[in-house]
Design an enzyme around this catalytic site. Structure first.
Site, mmCIF file in Angstrom:
data_model
loop_
_atom_site.group_PDB
_atom_site.id
_atom_site.type_symbol
_atom_site.label_atom_id
_atom_site.label_comp_id
_atom_site.label_asym_id
_atom_site.label_seq_id
_atom_site.Cartn_x
_atom_site.Cartn_y
_atom_site.Cartn_z
ATOM 1 N N HIS A 1 3.520 -3.633 6.928
ATOM 2 C CA HIS A 1 2.481 -2.642 6.677
ATOM 3 C C HIS A 1 2.378 -1.669 7.844
ATOM 4 O O HIS A 1 2.998 -1.859 8.900
ATOM 5 C CB HIS A 1 1.115 -3.328 6.515
ATOM 6 C CG HIS A 1 0.936 -4.059 5.228
ATOM 7 N ND1 HIS A 1 0.135 -3.599 4.208
ATOM 8 C CD2 HIS A 1 1.467 -5.230 4.790
ATOM 9 C CE1 HIS A 1 0.172 -4.463 3.198
ATOM 10 N NE2 HIS A 1 0.973 -5.460 3.531
ATOM 11 N N GLU B 1 1.679 -5.445 10.956
ATOM 12 C CA GLU B 1 1.257 -4.046 11.067
ATOM 13 C C GLU B 1 2.150 -3.347 12.079
ATOM 14 O O GLU B 1 2.209 -3.741 13.249
ATOM 15 C CB GLU B 1 -0.205 -3.965 11.484
ATOM 16 C CG GLU B 1 -1.174 -4.645 10.517
ATOM 17 C CD GLU B 1 -1.373 -3.863 9.223
ATOM 18 O OE1 GLU B 1 -0.943 -2.687 9.168
ATOM 19 O OE2 GLU B 1 -1.959 -4.422 8.275
ATOM 20 N N HIS C 1 0.865 -1.183 0.000
ATOM 21 C CA HIS C 1 0.000 0.000 0.000
ATOM 22 C C HIS C 1 0.903 1.235 0.000
ATOM 23 O O HIS C 1 1.800 1.369 0.836
ATOM 24 C CB HIS C 1 -0.910 0.013 1.235
ATOM 25 C CG HIS C 1 -1.939 -1.083 1.223
ATOM 26 N ND1 HIS C 1 -2.250 -1.827 2.335
ATOM 27 C CD2 HIS C 1 -2.714 -1.567 0.215
ATOM 28 C CE1 HIS C 1 -3.182 -2.708 2.026
ATOM 29 N NE2 HIS C 1 -3.481 -2.577 0.745
ATOM 30 N N GLU D 1 1.894 3.635 3.136
ATOM 31 C CA GLU D 1 2.388 3.016 4.362
ATOM 32 C C GLU D 1 3.916 3.076 4.346
ATOM 33 O O GLU D 1 4.587 2.182 3.840
ATOM 34 C CB GLU D 1 1.857 1.594 4.482
ATOM 35 C CG GLU D 1 0.334 1.577 4.552
ATOM 36 C CD GLU D 1 -0.263 0.184 4.576
ATOM 37 O OE1 GLU D 1 0.499 -0.805 4.688
ATOM 38 O OE2 GLU D 1 -1.506 0.084 4.491
#
Length: 329
Positions: free
Chosen positions: A147, A211, A56, A59
């Site tokens: 991410h 994450e 993405h 990010e």
């Protein structure tokens, strides 16, 4: 050269050479955003490691983190003892500072993909790169897809374990993730076609989506809190065993269902700034959809992760989960 690789990729510049030397290895640039490290000597504990970031485009912390690692490699402060594939996932979206250009790249990693467009084509390129890498290296396979989340989180650093019918996550992974400062784990309940799921499903790799905080612009990330994760990546690159900690320091959740957006007339029934891992009691209406109807909490409280009402029709708008016990070790 490695220090400049990320910048050159984002600037769409072709490096003067596609190969080069490090103190303990050589590197090969296979394609834009695809860099392989090949050690002069594999260490006994070496894994075939894939580290990806920028799937993405907004990010940025994982990209900066990999930049720090590459700088230390080029300075000779870190040795290479394992084959490593480093991937910058969606350079076009990174240049725009957007999550994606036309569609979410992290839902496209499926070999039967028939879609056309920039992101589908990039997904095919990355799948082929991973296929080729694992084919050439016999070591145990590993993939960490790095991410950051769109919103705040009660557990800012958490791992998503992709679903698999037959590949069990090894006990050492839980210890490594705990040692790297991860605070929570989310077990997926079905196939999701993310990049980490691709490596686990098709190549039986130990794989996670990690994450590492919240989306920020370049230069605004706090990399200090990610130093334990950097230490994990560097240990694996060196072919060493990473720092371990008790998995019980992490909170474990298991997905019970996906909340899907089925129509244009779709809303989430809680504030847009609701953090990940917020819990809702029985009777709470979580969403309204003109086609699917209301989604209401029944039986037991539910925890909401990755809520996003602005996804495409037919896409996942949230994961709903409940706490579960840590794995026995």
């Amino acid at each position: 050269m490695l220090v400049d690789w990320l910048d050159l990729t984002l600037e769409e510049c072709t490096p003067a050479s596609q190969e080069g030397r490090l103190p303990s290895a050589r590197y090969v640039l296979h394609a834009p955003g695809v860099l392989e490290l090949l050690p002069d000597k594999d260490m006994p504990q070496a894994r075939a490691c894939v580290f990806s970031a920028g799937i993405h485009g907004n990010e940025t912390a994982p990209i900066e983190l990999l930049g720090e690692v590459l700088a230390r490699l080029e300075a000779g402060l870190l040795s290479v003892g394992a084959p490593v594939l480093i991937i910058l996932g969606n350079p076009a979206a990174i240049r725009l500072g957007q999550r994606f250009c036309t569609t979410n790249l992290n839902r496209l990693f499926q070999r039967e993909l028939m879609d056309e467009g920039d992101e589908p084509q990039r997904a095919r390129e990355l799948m082929a790169a991973v296929d080729d890498f694992y084919k050439r290296h016999p070591q145990p396979r590993l993939h960490y897809d790095l991410h950051t989340a769109i919103r705040d989180s009660q557990y800012p650093r958490f791992a998503v374990e992709p679903f698999s019918d037959d590949t069990v996550t090894s006990d050492e992974q839980w210890h490594w993730l705990a040692g790297a400062g991860m605070q929570a784990v989310l077990h997926q309940h079905q196939h999701s076609w993310t990049f980490s799921h691709y490596s686990k499903h098709y190549h039986q790799a130990q794989a996670f989506t990690l994450e590492l905080g919240k989306v920020c612009a370049f230069g605004n990330n706090d990399l200090v809190v990610l130093q334990p994760m950097q230490a994990l990546l560097e240990a694996l690159i060196a072919g060493d065993n990473p720092q371990r900690a008790n998995p019980a320091t992490m909170v474990f959740f298991r997905v019970t269902q996906e909340l899907m957006r089925e129509s244009e007339d779709f809303v989430l029934c809680f504030p847009n700034d609701t953090p990940n891992f917020s819990q809702f009691p029985i009777g709470t209406r979580l969403a309204q959809d003109a086609n699917a109807g209301d989604c209401t909490v029944t039986d037991a409280p539910l925890t909401v992760i990755f809520p996003n009402a602005k996804v495409e029709i037919g896409a996942r708008a949230a994961l709903l989960a409940r706490k579960t016990s840590p794995p026995k070790s």
